[in-house]
Design an enzyme around this catalytic site. Structure first.
Site, PDB file in Angstrom:
ATOM      1  N   GLN A 197      35.284  41.649  46.579  1.00 30.07           N
ATOM      2  CA  GLN A 197      35.262  40.220  46.853  1.00 30.07           C
ATOM      3  C   GLN A 197      34.305  39.964  48.013  1.00 30.07           C
ATOM      4  OE1 GLN A 197      37.531  37.975  44.801  1.00 30.07           O
ATOM      5  NE2 GLN A 197      37.119  39.846  43.631  1.00 30.07           N
ATOM      6  N   ARG A 217      40.061  35.650  50.065  1.00 23.90           N
ATOM      7  CA  ARG A 217      38.619  35.451  50.177  1.00 23.90           C
ATOM      8  C   ARG A 217      38.016  35.250  48.785  1.00 23.90           C
ATOM      9  NH1 ARG A 217      37.520  39.058  53.838  1.00 23.90           N
ATOM     10  NH2 ARG A 217      35.313  38.572  53.802  1.00 23.90           N
ATOM     11  N   ALA A 238      44.543  31.325  45.833  1.00 26.23           N
ATOM     12  CA  ALA A 238      43.728  32.419  45.299  1.00 26.23           C
ATOM     13  C   ALA A 238      42.245  32.227  45.606  1.00 26.23           C
ATOM     14  CB  ALA A 238      43.958  32.537  43.800  1.00 26.23           C
ATOM     15  N   HIS A 239      41.448  33.185  45.196  1.00 27.09           N
ATOM     16  CA  HIS A 239      40.022  33.169  45.519  1.00 27.09           C
ATOM     17  C   HIS A 239      39.290  31.972  44.913  1.00 27.09           C
ATOM     18  CE1 HIS A 239      39.283  36.399  42.130  1.00 27.09           C
ATOM     19  NE2 HIS A 239      40.113  35.467  41.742  1.00 27.09           N
ATOM     20  N   ASN A 240      38.419  31.399  45.741  1.00 29.64           N
ATOM     21  CA  ASN A 240      37.537  30.307  45.323  1.00 29.64           C
ATOM     22  C   ASN A 240      38.238  28.992  45.029  1.00 29.64           C
ATOM     23  OD1 ASN A 240      36.062  33.050  44.094  1.00 29.64           O
ATOM     24  ND2 ASN A 240      34.837  31.685  45.345  1.00 29.64           N
TER      25      ASN A 240
END
Lengths: 339, 339, 339
Positions: A197, A217, A238-240
């Site tokens: 990530q 991240r 969660a990511h993004n």
């Protein structure tokens, strides 16, 4: 314990004072439990029934209700806001002492602003930047290249990974983890291939993050939490994911990867939001709802079923499995009748 | 490894011994996996099928089943209780060494009882009171003015904020956070106004709290966990919640602010309970239920739907959106028929 | 920042290069955001619409799509796998320095392999075994008699209790707790009797465990996580659960005690699985489903209802309580018609 006269308090919150301006107040309490040296408030007309019996030394009260209370009163247009302001005045929390505790581990390359406090057993990595007035609690970990804005406070045992940006005037509660790897894996023959990530997390100003909450991240781009967002305990972001300005998220909610949530939303507890969705501004989601498609209009949304006793519920839950058949059979009856 | 004769074990749990009183036992195991030097138990008649094949050196067994097993047996009225008592006897956990570890950070104003253990990297704040026999694990943080009763143990990396009261004989698992701010904010133009949380948390005696569970401090009054309550991992208990004596709460459950839960309740996993409710004594809530109104009578309560394959579920879940229409159309058919 | 020519990258992932082999790449990005010195990928035909406008310096692309892109391209059969491999190459994470940090607390009886890194404020208990290349982050706690396999990394503030076995090449994220007591209590008059948890946790190789996830130790036997399992954040895995090889579990899922889950399963977020069940291999559970019975066949399974606006939902949710009656009334109408 701090103590103020009603006159002093009236000035702090810009209230119209009726009653004994010398009356001493040294705390806040609810209408039912307040004593003579405590100040209470009425923000919801439902509680009018307590006005005649309260022992509070004075009340924060709206102009529309003021005539219904005969004791000392501080008349303000928004009693709940005035109460919120006074909770800071009467807070019993002792501010952390300024300086780097002898038992902290601080990298020589860290850049530390004025009046910073770093508690015992905290670990500050290389090239970390701590703005003026930052407070890092005991046992916190701040990874390399992370930047924390002025007056932000990390309570004890917070973990912030490397390369994260946190704005000013934020408050992060114990056990929260900012910047762990997003859950990204490519399927391959015989297992999973980790997708490292490479993005970070960007948190705006005046953000509050609850205990044991996780914000991952990003995979390539960053996960983004805009200014004024408030997040309760045990939330998964969660990511993004992107969370718009001033959105509030209650405990145990989980938001899957790459979902974009608008501003001024209020998301109740234990909600699940699947990935890659768009949620408009000013959306409210009720508790324990599952959001499986994008929401394009402001409003309130829900899923789930109403609670009943388990015996009845079992019958109804079993019938749920027949619901499509029930609908079709009903339609057939309606059609047959018309013939 | 500790070892006992069956005679010694029979005395510990006040059992009637049938068989070889000199047989050595050095551990506990299930009926299926027990070896000759291990003791097993049968608490549920479902497992009678294993009685003929078990290799256990002896069995804890109820009088009603005793005739069905021919090996060494310890007859007790409540085999599961006897087994529970023996798990302590055979526990392989090494007790923490008494004393303050050289790598701990202890405030000079802390009051420390006899035989206290404070592990490495633990941080104990000002005016903290630790009762006799308290164990504070490695890396724990205990905030100022907090009081921890005799023989209570904090496993490593627990965080307790300032001004919290924890009773005697409690066990707090790693990562739990006690006393973080309740999620209280007043809406104001352009954002949220923090309501500083002035209450504390009061935890009774013999309470167990699971890993990464969060119990928030109260807004004005305290959050209260009564004696004998047991809480599993990753549970959220919001500000001003009260949990009655001996209530059990399984993992991932979330209880919103100001809800009062009775005593002897059993709340299964991943349940959501909204705020400001009253739940009676002796209530059982099944897993993943959403409790959105008060419960005034003892009994079992549920919500949700039964699982099916996703293809069928999609059809039924879509029909759920038509349920009110379906009910109305059915009523119309019934009425038309009567005409 | 690392930089590679397309020729070098083509070799790393065994790709067929079309275009300028000397073009320099120093990072990865999505099709929409990539710049000239960045490499992107197309794994899903849905994103074909971005092929004409992307500014990426080169693309990872499958043979079937290669003709649709005129820029530099690296043709590979599985672009997403190739991208995953390159995320490691372009990772910006600085590896932890080898050696035991002066601020760590390491038992003299611990056995430490070659090239091990133990960060500041970490605590390593008695008789712990750390394999070659193990990384223990700042503030971690590793309890007595625990064994950690080669090249496994614990990010900061991880807690591992005593007597746990973790395999090789695992990654444990911050705040996760491995080996806390399973939630086992025997009811007795006037409260609960703790069942001390005598089992451990066995984690295989190449396992990844998310932030603030909890995996409890077994009651008598061990809790088992097989090779290649990937677990997201805030997941609860109760005592004596077994998770089969390469199964993936998304955030906020809770699995109750003694349930056995097969291999290659994919369990979405916020799923609840009750105890003592068996789940077959290759089962998929959709988000927020409640699994209350064993699943014997591969396939996809779901529960819950579809989301709607709250006003409509309230009506439908109320009707859910009448569902069994609705089904019976419908049957009566059908029967009456036949007479």
């Amino acid at each position: 314990m701090r103590s103020f006269t009603l006159r002093e308090i009236a000035r702090l919150i810009n209230a119209e004072l009726h009653g004994d301006e010398h009356h001493q107040i040294d705390g806040l309490a609810s209408l039912q439990s307040a004593a003579n040296r405590q100040l209470s408030f009425i923000a919801n007309p439902v509680y009018k029934k307590y006005l005649s019996s309260t022992s509070a030394g004075a009340l924060l009260i709206a102009p529309s209700l003021a005539s219904e209370f005969s004791g000392n009163k501080l008349i303000v247009s928004k009693p709940y806001e005035a109460y919120a302001i006074l909770t800071e005045v009467f807070s019993n929390r002792v501010p952390a002492p300024t300086g780097i505790h002898a038992d902290a581990t601080l990298s020589e390359t860290a850049v530390v602003g004025a009046n910073v406090s770093v508690g015992p057993r905290a670990v500050i990595g290389e090239h970390v930047i701590l703005g003026d007035g930052v407070v890092i609690g005991a046992g916190c970990y701040v990874g390399a290249d992370t930047e924390i804005g002025a007056d932000t406070e990390l309570m004890p045992n917070v973990t912030v990974y490397h390369g994260i940006k946190i704005g000013k005037h934020c408050l992060l509660h114990s056990g929260c983890v900012i910047g762990a790897d997003g859950f990204g894996f490519a399927p391959k023959a015989g297992g999973w291939l980790k997708i490292h990530q490479l993005g970070g997390v960007i948190i705006g100003d005046k953000v509050e993050i609850g205990a044991n909450t996780c914000i991952d991240r990003g995979a390539l781009d960053d996960t983004v939490i805009e200014d004024g967002v408030i997040v309760d305990n045990l939330v998964q972001i969660a990511h993004n994911v992107k969370i718009g300005r001033n959105t509030a998220i209650a405990a145990h909610t989980a938001i899957a990867g790459s979902t974009v949530i608008g501003s001024q939303c209020t998301i109740a507890g234990a909600v699940g939001i699947v990935g890659h969705l768009n949620i408009a501004d000013n959306v409210h989601i009720t508790g324990m709802s599952m959001v499986s498609s994008s929401i394009t209009e402001a409003g309130s949304y829900s899923s789930g079923t109403a609670m009943s006793n388990t015996q009845d519920w079992r019958k109804n839950a079993a019938r749920f499995r027949q619901l499509d058949q029930i609908a079709k059979r009903l339609l057939k009856l309606e059609r047959d009748k018309k013939l």
